[in-house]
Design a protein around this motif. Structure first.
Motif, PDB file in Angstrom:
ATOM      1  N   GLN A 275       0.826  -1.207   0.000  1.00  0.00           N
ATOM      2  CA  GLN A 275       0.000   0.000   0.000  1.00  0.00           C
ATOM      3  C   GLN A 275       0.863   1.260   0.000  1.00  0.00           C
ATOM      4  N   ARG A 279       0.858   4.030  -2.960  1.00  0.00           N
ATOM      5  CA  ARG A 279       0.483   5.422  -2.686  1.00  0.00           C
ATOM      6  C   ARG A 279       1.637   6.384  -2.976  1.00  0.00           C
ATOM      7  N   TYR A 280       2.868   5.945  -2.705  1.00  0.00           N
ATOM      8  CA  TYR A 280       4.039   6.801  -2.911  1.00  0.00           C
ATOM      9  C   TYR A 280       5.022   6.097  -3.846  1.00  0.00           C
ATOM     10  N   ASP A 453      -7.775   2.163  -3.096  1.00  0.00           N
ATOM     11  CA  ASP A 453      -7.974   2.835  -4.386  1.00  0.00           C
ATOM     12  C   ASP A 453      -9.295   3.595  -4.397  1.00  0.00           C
ATOM     13  N   GLU A 456      -9.041   6.835  -2.577  1.00  0.00           N
ATOM     14  CA  GLU A 456      -8.317   7.846  -3.337  1.00  0.00           C
ATOM     15  C   GLU A 456      -9.194   8.425  -4.445  1.00  0.00           C
ATOM     16  N   SER A 461     -10.119   9.847   1.329  1.00  0.00           N
ATOM     17  CA  SER A 461      -8.888   9.910   2.126  1.00  0.00           C
ATOM     18  C   SER A 461      -8.445  11.357   2.322  1.00  0.00           C
ATOM     19  N   PRO A 505      -5.184   3.568   5.188  1.00  0.00           N
ATOM     20  CA  PRO A 505      -5.763   4.657   4.385  1.00  0.00           C
ATOM     21  C   PRO A 505      -6.175   5.871   5.220  1.00  0.00           C
ATOM     22  N   SER A 594       1.443  15.686  -2.514  1.00  0.00           N
ATOM     23  CA  SER A 594       0.453  15.357  -3.539  1.00  0.00           C
ATOM     24  C   SER A 594      -0.297  16.624  -3.909  1.00  0.00           C
TER      25      SER A 594
END
Length: 603
Positions: A275, A279-280, A453, A456, A461, A505, A594
């Motif tokens: 995860q 995400r990163y 997902d 996002e 989130s 998350p 982000s």
């Protein structure tokens, strides 16, 4: 009363029926994608926490609900259920299957215990080291299930040895004709009798033939030692019972603690790694080598402090007695050494499949360590045209495939020099692999990725992160401590994979919102999720050792509470010290920024 019994009998069905209905006003009243995603998240989380449905079945709900709410297309959700994690898991399970099939795990465990010694305290430490080492590469459940029968044999042998000593003293005290020399002879004679038969006699299961043995000492044992049914217990004294308790608890806790060390050691570590990397994607700092460098000191410290805690809690911690090297071994120590040596001899000389498995085991670990060690170029630099393409799963698959290719038998020669040809059989077969593959965990992790997902895509989130921004006024160490205590409490009543899947998350947007390095919060949270030590139902290793009947729930609660405190304290120490320079936790990294975060305050 009848209605209450009926409701209790159908409580899971009622939970499955009413949970979606009671939460339905959320997406009906608040008609936003965030609310619809939150509804899915709440339903799945409640089903995971209560296990009203099997974990894997609950994990499939996002694949049903996200397309119906218009959050994600069915094809997009389906792609989340098979990631790089699953390839890594496949390679690791190939290794675990071969280790279990050829009994390499048993050889490693017994050899390590033989090296440590048979003093109860050192024996416990030996079992803990063996379990911790095995659980680095195998699942915690498999490790506990493998080692626990050996521990039970040793524990029963200790009880048998104590019974022999008591019988000797009783015979001599009653004025028996045996003098010192005759006692030694009788001991030697009784040692020639099958150990298993003597154990049956001690526990009241001897048959009529054994009752009429001609050995004086064996007669004394049968006459003087009461059966368990007569005494209400299967232990000679309270100390024997406590030794059994310590040995059981050390297996349960060491199986869990050892899994912290490697990224593949436990499902929570794998879920975090996948995860986090999803995400990163620009952060390349989480790999097998960096995680091992971070966690090996944590594991060693927790393991040693847990050993000290268990010894002090149940047996007392006498340093003078433990470190007196010239002390003559007691009867129970000799018996423990004997049963371990006998178990090891039963394995025979190391076989060809064991050697190959061991070689592939070290080769897989070597490939993981050298892929991208950081301080020197790794083997992944050979593919510089495709940076980031080769991951830990690549190394796992390379070795995993070899288990299906390398033959399990070699050619042997007869006395005439002719070769004997065997049917070609690989080290493991697909059927054996399927039996070991934890499909439930694979689907559960996929469901977690799908939820992440969905959070996002729906911007849920980011909305959560914006609402948690006021926590930024608290010190960073206090935020870490609070989040660690929350997850380590929830994991006692929910499965570890479900707990980490629910909280990741939430905590990642929190770190971004308060402008803290996400690893600063996510690493201790991930590690503390594994600290399910209090209850037999908290994780499978606890349940396995509890099933042997030596422990009560209160024993596990008392012991587990101390180890849980030790674990959280050591993790906090690690994050505040050697993890700082390793992952540059004192700075907010560029890979965590982000563009969508700046717009989240408008949600």
């Amino acid at each position: 009363m009848k209605m209450i019994r009926t409701l209790l009998a159908y409580r899971r069905f009622l939970l499955i029926l009413f949970t979606p209905l009671l939460l339905l006003p959320l997406p009906l009243i608040i008609r936003t994608k965030e609310a619809e995603c939150a509804y899915t998240l709440f339903v799945v989380a409640i089903f995971w926490l209560t296990e009203a449905l099997p974990l894997a079945v609950s994990a499939l709900l996002p694949a049903l609900m996200f397309p119906m709410f218009g959050i994600m297309a069915s094809k997009e959700v389906a792609s989340a259920y098979f990631k790089d994690f699953h390839l890594l898991l496949t390679g690791v399970i190939c290794l675990a299957t071969s280790i279990e099939k050829w009994n390499l795990h048993k050889r490693i465990a017994l050899k390590m215990v033989m090296l440590v010694g048979v003093n109860p305290a050192w024996l416990t430490l030996g079992f803990m080291i063996s379990c911790a080492f095995l659980s680095m590469w195998l699942s915690n459940t498999s490790t506990a299930a493998m080692v626990m029968p050996i521990v039970e044999a040793v524990a029963q042998q200790i009880i048998s040895a104590e019974a022999e000593v008591d019988a000797l003293e009783m015979t001599y005290a009653n004025g028996a004709t045996n003098h010192a020399l005759e006692l030694d002879e009788d001991i030697n004679e009784c040692e020639a009798v099958d150990w298993k038969e003597k154990t049956k006699q001690l526990h009241g299961y001897s048959n009529g033939t054994a009752a009429h043995t001609t050995h004086t000492m064996c007669k004394v044992e049968e006459e003087k030692i009461p059966a368990p049914s007569e005494t209400g217990t299967k232990y000679r004294n309270q100390r024997d019972h406590k030794i059994c308790k310590v040995m059981c608890l050390c297996i349960a806790y060491a199986s869990t603690i050892g899994g912290l060390t490697t990224i593949t050691g436990t499902s929570t570590n794998l879920i975090f790694a996948e995860q986090f990397n999803t995400r990163y994607p620009d952060c390349q700092c989480i790999n097998f080598g960096s995680w091992f460098i971070l966690c090996i000191p944590i594991t060693i410290i927790i393991l040693l402090l847990s050993w000290v805690w268990l010894q002090w809690l149940f047996l007392g911690f006498n340093f003078k007695e433990m470190f007196q090297c010239s002390k003559t071994k007691s009867a129970r120590e000799q018996a423990s050494a004997r049963v371990i040596e006998e178990e090891y001899k039963k394995l025979g000389p190391i076989s060809y499949p064991e050697v190959i498995t061991l070689v592939l085991f070290f080769l897989m670990a070597l490939l993981w360590f050298t892929r991208d060690p950081g301080f020197i170029p790794g083997w992944s630099s050979l593919f510089s045209e495709y940076p980031g393409f080769a991951t830990d799963s690549t190394a796992a698959l390379i070795i995993g495939l070899l288990f299906f290719i390398i033959p399990a038998k070699t050619l042997s020669r007869t006395s005439n020099g002719e070769n004997i040809v065997f049917d070609y059989t690989p080290l493991i077969t697909w059927k054996e692999f399927q039996a070991c593959m934890p499909w439930e965990i694979a689907i559960l992790v996929g469901g977690g990725f799908a939820l992440a997902d969905g959070c996002e895509v729906s911007k849920l989130s980011h909305w959560i992160g914006s609402k948690l921004t006021p926590l930024g006024s608290l010190p960073a160490w206090l935020i870490i401590l609070i989040s660690s205590l929350i997850v380590t409490s929830v994991t006692e009543v929910a499965s570890n994979p479900a707990t980490i899947t629910i909280f990741l998350p939430i905590l990642a947007p929190l770190a971004e919102a308060i402008h803290v390095n996400p690893l600063y919060i996510l690493i201790p949270t991930t590690l503390c999720t594994s600290f399910a030590f209090l209850l037999p139902v908290a994780n499978p290793p606890n349940a396995i050792v509890f099933s042997y009947g030596h422990l009560k729930v209160i024993d596990m609660v008392k012991a587990g509470l101390g180890i849980k405190i030790i674990g959280v304290a050591v993790v906090m120490l690690a994050v505040m010290t050697w993890a700082m320079p390793l992952f540059k936790l004192h700075t907010y990294p560029t890979w965590a920024r982000s563009p969508s975060i700046t717009n989240s305050s408008a949600l």
